[in-house]
Motif scaffolding. Sequence first.
Motif, PDB file in Angstrom:
ATOM      1  N   LEU A 197       0.832  -1.199   0.000  1.00 21.10           N
ATOM      2  CA  LEU A 197       0.000   0.000   0.000  1.00 21.10           C
ATOM      3  C   LEU A 197       0.866   1.248   0.000  1.00 21.10           C
ATOM      4  O   LEU A 197       1.721   1.424   0.875  1.00 21.10           O
ATOM      5  N   LYS A 198       0.648   2.130  -0.960  1.00 20.94           N
ATOM      6  CA  LYS A 198       1.418   3.371  -1.066  1.00 20.94           C
ATOM      7  C   LYS A 198       0.978   4.355   0.012  1.00 20.94           C
ATOM      8  O   LYS A 198      -0.216   4.581   0.225  1.00 20.94           O
ATOM      9  N   ILE A 247       7.734   1.093  -2.615  1.00 21.66           N
ATOM     10  CA  ILE A 247       7.303  -0.127  -3.325  1.00 21.66           C
ATOM     11  C   ILE A 247       5.792  -0.303  -3.267  1.00 21.66           C
ATOM     12  O   ILE A 247       5.258  -1.345  -3.644  1.00 21.66           O
ATOM     13  N   GLY A 248       5.072   0.731  -2.795  1.00 27.42           N
ATOM     14  CA  GLY A 248       3.625   0.630  -2.634  1.00 27.42           C
ATOM     15  C   GLY A 248       2.851   1.037  -3.872  1.00 27.42           C
ATOM     16  O   GLY A 248       3.395   1.633  -4.810  1.00 27.42           O
ATOM     17  N   PRO A 253       7.604   8.454  10.406  1.00 25.47           N
ATOM     18  CA  PRO A 253       7.445   9.615   9.516  1.00 25.47           C
ATOM     19  C   PRO A 253       8.027   9.404   8.121  1.00 25.47           C
ATOM     20  O   PRO A 253       7.565  10.022   7.160  1.00 25.47           O
ATOM     21  N   SER A 254       9.026   8.546   7.989  1.00 22.62           N
ATOM     22  CA  SER A 254       9.660   8.327   6.689  1.00 22.62           C
ATOM     23  C   SER A 254       8.954   7.259   5.850  1.00 22.62           C
ATOM     24  O   SER A 254       9.357   6.990   4.714  1.00 22.62           O
ATOM     25  N   ALA A 255       7.905   6.663   6.383  1.00 23.61           N
ATOM     26  CA  ALA A 255       7.254   5.541   5.698  1.00 23.61           C
ATOM     27  C   ALA A 255       6.657   5.952   4.356  1.00 23.61           C
ATOM     28  O   ALA A 255       5.990   6.979   4.247  1.00 23.61           O
ATOM     29  N   LYS A 256       6.925   5.160   3.332  1.00 25.04           N
ATOM     30  CA  LYS A 256       6.350   5.354   1.999  1.00 25.04           C
ATOM     31  C   LYS A 256       5.419   4.212   1.621  1.00 25.04           C
ATOM     32  O   LYS A 256       4.614   4.338   0.703  1.00 25.04           O
ATOM     33  N   THR A 257       5.557   3.085   2.334  1.00 30.92           N
ATOM     34  CA  THR A 257       4.796   1.883   1.990  1.00 30.92           C
ATOM     35  C   THR A 257       4.403   1.121   3.249  1.00 30.92           C
ATOM     36  O   THR A 257       5.172   1.066   4.211  1.00 30.92           O
TER      37      THR A 257
END
Length: 247
Positions: free
Chosen positions: A28-29, A167-168, A67-71
Motif C-alpha cells: 500500500l502506497k 514499493i507501494g 514519519p519516513s514511511a512510503k509503503t
Amino acid sequence: MPAVKPKNVKDDITAIAAKYGIEVVGFLKLDDHSRIPAGEMSLLNGVKWEDGEVDLSNVHDPLEIMPSAKTMVILGKKLLDDRSDIYYKASDGYSASVEMMLLEIAASKIIDALRKNGAEAGEYTSYYLKVWAVLCGLGWIGKSRMFVSKAYGPRLRLRGVLTSAEIGETHAVLPDESCGECTECIRACPVGAISATEVDRKKCGACPVNHRKLTENARAYCTACTTSCPVGKPAGHKHAGQAISRQ
C-alpha cells in the motif's frame, strides 16, 4: 547506503512470506496525506463495545509511527483450520495462535531484509489493520465487521510492516456492500451479536464459546462467523456445529 531497487525488494519480501506460509502480500502506497480517507471511516463503524462505538482514537496514522514511511506491507496468513481458533500461552505476557506466530516471524525477517537493502523498516502496531488491508484492495469489511479477504474470506490473520522503500501502490477500495444479501454470519452467531448494521462486542466477548480453556496453556475462541462465510470457502467445506445454540 545502498540504493533500494523496488522490484528486487518486492521479490525478496514475497519470497520470505512464501517461506513462512504467508499466502497474501499487499503493498500500500503511503504519502504525506496518508490516513484513512474521511469517506472510508465507515470501515470502522458498526462495532460496539459495551454501550458505545469503538474508540477511533486508537487508529494511528502510519506516519505517526514512522514519519519516513512510503509503503505499508500487508501480510495475510490463512487459518490452518477455520473451525478452531486456538491461542497458546508462550509466556506470562504473550499468547498467540500458530498463524500469528508465523506472521510475526515473517514480519521480522522482512524487516531485516528491508534494512539490509538500505531502507528503514518496522512493524505497524496500531489497531484496525483490517482497514489498511481494505485500502490495499485485498478485501472488504463484512457484516461481521471482520476483514473479508477476496481469496480467503474472513479466514485471514493480518500483520503490517512499514518501510521507507517506495514499493507501494494505490488500490481501488471494495465497499462493505460486497457481502450483498448474504446473512450467513448473522444466522450463525450463537449469541446474536451480529446484526445487519453492527456487532455487539460485549455480547461476542461474553459468549460461552469464547475463551474456552483447552489446557493450561491453550484457549479456544468462537469461529461461527468465520466458518459460516461462503467467501473463500473450500469446495465441500461445511459449517461445523457450535457448542451452544442461540437459546
